[in-house]
Write an enzyme that holds these catalytic residues in place. Structure first.
Site, PDB file in Angstrom:
ATOM      1  N   CYS A   1       0.811  -1.202   0.000  1.00 22.37           N
ATOM      2  CA  CYS A   1       0.000   0.000   0.000  1.00 22.37           C
ATOM      3  C   CYS A   1       0.856   1.268   0.000  1.00 22.37           C
ATOM      4  O   CYS A   1       1.823   1.368   0.750  1.00 22.37           O
ATOM      5  CB  CYS A   1      -0.842  -0.042   1.271  1.00 22.37           C
TER       6      CYS A   1
ATOM      7  N   ARG B   1     -12.598   0.552  -5.313  1.00 24.45           N
ATOM      8  CA  ARG B   1     -12.181   0.961  -3.976  1.00 24.45           C
ATOM      9  C   ARG B   1     -11.207   2.138  -4.058  1.00 24.45           C
ATOM     10  O   ARG B   1     -11.119   2.954  -3.170  1.00 24.45           O
ATOM     11  CB  ARG B   1     -11.530  -0.270  -3.320  1.00 24.45           C
TER      12      ARG B   1
HETATM   13  P1  IMP Z   1      -1.215  -6.885   3.920  1.00 24.34           P
HETATM   14  O1  IMP Z   1      -1.812  -8.041   4.642  1.00 24.34           O
HETATM   15  O2  IMP Z   1      -0.290  -6.092   4.763  1.00 24.34           O
HETATM   16  O3  IMP Z   1      -0.583  -7.301   2.632  1.00 24.34           O
HETATM   17  O4  IMP Z   1      -2.427  -5.875   3.586  1.00 24.34           O
HETATM   18  C1  IMP Z   1      -3.600  -6.296   2.939  1.00 24.34           C
HETATM   19  C2  IMP Z   1      -4.592  -5.167   2.970  1.00 24.34           C
HETATM   20  O5  IMP Z   1      -4.103  -4.030   2.250  1.00 24.34           O
HETATM   21  C3  IMP Z   1      -5.918  -5.468   2.295  1.00 24.34           C
HETATM   22  O6  IMP Z   1      -6.774  -6.248   3.071  1.00 24.34           O
HETATM   23  C4  IMP Z   1      -6.457  -4.066   2.012  1.00 24.34           C
HETATM   24  O7  IMP Z   1      -7.082  -3.488   3.124  1.00 24.34           O
HETATM   25  C5  IMP Z   1      -5.204  -3.272   1.742  1.00 24.34           C
HETATM   26  N1  IMP Z   1      -4.973  -3.075   0.322  1.00 24.34           N
HETATM   27  C6  IMP Z   1      -5.168  -3.916  -0.712  1.00 24.34           C
HETATM   28  N2  IMP Z   1      -4.789  -3.368  -1.870  1.00 24.34           N
HETATM   29  C7  IMP Z   1      -4.350  -2.126  -1.576  1.00 24.34           C
HETATM   30  C8  IMP Z   1      -3.814  -1.055  -2.359  1.00 24.34           C
HETATM   31  O8  IMP Z   1      -3.623  -1.148  -3.571  1.00 24.34           O
HETATM   32  N3  IMP Z   1      -3.514   0.082  -1.685  1.00 24.34           N
HETATM   33  C9  IMP Z   1      -3.703   0.211  -0.338  1.00 24.34           C
HETATM   34  N4  IMP Z   1      -4.133  -0.789   0.433  1.00 24.34           N
HETATM   35  C10 IMP Z   1      -4.471  -1.949  -0.174  1.00 24.34           C
END
Ligand code: IMP
Length: 521
Positions: free
Chosen positions: A333, A435
């Site tokens: 993100c 989103r």
């Molecule tokens: P991770 O588990 O740290 O990889 O985060 C996953 C979460 O990041 C997802 O459940 C979303 O809430 C968020 N997310 C998914 N795609 C994006 C993006 O492109 N930008 C910002 N947040 C994202």
């Protein structure tokens, strides 16, 4: 004069303050800004129970309970039906992404709801007109040795026979039809049969495959002896109370077309919908939440994402049965960098969960979960579940193929706000990427990146590793359940400590020339 050892416990009571900080002191005294999971530690507690006795039962929403707090993220490189099935089998739940057409998403939900451990719901079926030569070719292509034969060559057709390697092996005329060689005296199971009964029938009939048929003799599924022998038991599986089907979640956006999408998902048997917005406090989300609660009163709704009490209050008021917390903490993100909006995840989880829990609304800590310690910390700060993208990416249950680069076996993992994900959103105006992008956008402003992650094997090993690790972690803290962990944080019996940059270094691995970090066997 020194005190005697036997006075130690009594003497402790003369200290006016408990060692460490209460959660409130931890949050309030973080003058240097919001906290992330890495900024603090939990002090150890008293152990008088084995780690295996630690219960990880939690509420996902007001009405859904799970045997483990693990949720897979609605991202197109993380959750489709295969991930959702296995997450539910292992006690968590998968949220199927919506970067696809409503029909495709509904079909995935249907597959999860129809899944029965040990039953093959979409076996390879052939028609009686297929030739012996074709069957021999299937065998070498697919590796199977038997095929059910139905009048139309599909599941749902009338079962007319079964063809096995014995039927075709010594049959030299490859142009003969399967109908001439197949076995027609069949042992079948009736739809609704339990796996144990099916197993018994296979044993007594000494057959390798048991076709399951409905009252009209139409093929429904198949049980295979080899699969049965490989089958694991899933005592923690997340199932609907009445139907005993696996629980399934799916995400939708907040556009008008998402209402039609949701109708299809509900028709397919959906248990919980996640309204997927990066900033959930919008008029669009409030409107769709109210509409969902009116239209599908039985459906559980998780709203979000939020990071402040004010955002949470708005969505609780609109009817949310659960909240998803996080803005900018995801591993792929770049929202905080591009939008200047977001909040460090530890502070966000504490503030939102502390507020929402007073209304009986469970919270999911979403994003930034990189290890078991982060899961424990999210729960200690008040979350009921954790949502994971990156931690599950690269497992065999995620969508997409593996590829090799630099000698490593990799899979793609990308943000739903990445340009890559947007480019895949061809005909789906109301897809997941909404989103992050509005329809009117002429230039896409990416909020996520696309990358690759190393093969992590199957979640059938990885999720039990998270489960056991979490049990050990709670044992160290002296909490025999997630509920007890949260209660002891509120009563201030569980204590915290800041973790300076040098403390973080100290807690890492130091002084080794090289090492290999293997997380489980
Ligand atoms: P991770 O588990 O740290 O990889 O985060 C996953 C979460 O990041 C997802 O459940 C979303 O809430 C968020 N997310 C998914 N795609 C994006 C993006 O492109 N930008 C910002 N947040 C994202």
């Amino acid at each position: 004069m020194s005190l005697s050892a036997s006075q130690a416990l009594a003497h402790l009571k003369t200290y006016s303050k408990k060692d460490g900080l209460s959660v409130r002191q931890l949050i309030d005294s973080s003058n240097f800004g919001g906290l992330t999971y890495n900024d603090f530690l939990i002090l150890p507690g008293f152990i008088n129970f084995p780690s295996s006795a630690v219960s990880l039962d939690v509420n996902l929403t007001k009405k859904i309970t799970l045997k483990s707090p693990f949720v897979s993220s609605p991202m197109d490189t993380v959750t489709e039906e295969n991930m959702a099935i296995h997450m539910a089998l292992l006690g968590g739940i998968g949220i199927i992404h919506h970067n696809c057409s409503p029909d495709e998403q509904a079909e995935m939900v249907r597959k999860v709801k129809k899944y029965e451990n040990g039953f093959i719901n979409d076996p390879v079926v052939i028609s009686p007109d297929v030739t012996v030569g074709e069957v021999k070719a299937f065998k070498s292509q697919l590796g199977f040795t038997s095929f059910p034969v139905t009048d139309n060559g599909k599941v749902g057709g009338k079962l007319v026979g079964i063809v096995t390697s014995r039927d075709v092996q010594f049959h030299d005329d490859n142009s003969s039809k399967v109908s001439e060689v197949m076995t027609t005296t069949l042992t079948t199971g009736k739809e609704g049969i339990s796996l144990t009964e099916g197993n018994e029938l296979l044993r007594s009939s000494k057959k390798g495959k048991l076709p399951i048929v409905d009252n009209d003799g139409k093929l429904v599924s198949l049980i295979s002896l080899t699969d049965l022998q490989k089958n694991q038991e899933y005592p923690n599986a997340s199932k609907s109370f009445h139907s005993k089907q696996l629980l399934c979640g799916a995400s939708i956006g907040t556009m008008p077309a998402d209402r039609e999408r949701l109708q299809k998902l509900v028709d397919a048997g959906l248990d919980v919908v996640v309204v997927d917005s990066s900033n959930g406090s919008s008029i669009f989300q409030v409107d769709i939440l109210k509409w969902i609660k009116e239209t599908f009163p039985e459906l559980q709704v998780i709203a979000g994402n939020v990071v402040t009490r004010e955002q949470a209050a708005l969505l609780i008021d609109a009817g949310a049965d659960g909240l998803r917390i996080g803005m900018g903490s995801g591993s792929i993100c770049i929202t905080q960098e591009v939008m200047a909006c977001g909040r460090p995840q530890g502070t966000a989880v504490f503030n939102v969960a502390e507020f929402a829990n007073q209304f009986g609304v469970p919270c999911i800590a979403d994003g930034g979960i990189g290890n078991i310690g982060h899961i424990t910390k999210a729960l200690a700060l008040g979350a009921s579940c954790v949502m994971m993208g990156g931690l599950l990416a690269g497992t065999s249950e995620t969508p997409g193929d593996y590829y090799y680069r630099d000698g490593k076996r990799l899979k793609t993992y990308r943000g739903m706000g990445s340009v890559d994900a947007k480019e895949q959103t061809t005909s789906n105006a109301n897809a997941s990427t909404s989103r992050y992008f509005s329809e009117s956008d002429k230039v896409f402003v990416a909020q996520g990146v696309s990358g690759s992650v190393v093969d992590k094997g199957s979640i059938s090993k990885f999720v039990p590793y998270l489960f056991n690790g979490l049990q050990h972690s709670l044992q160290d803290i002296g909490a025999q359940s997630i509920d007890e962990l949260k209660a002891k944080v509120i009563s201030e019996d569980i204590r915290f400590e800041f973790r300076t940059a040098s403390a973080q270094l100290e807690g890492g691995i130091t002084g080794l020339h090289s090492y290999e970090k293997r997380l489980h066997n």
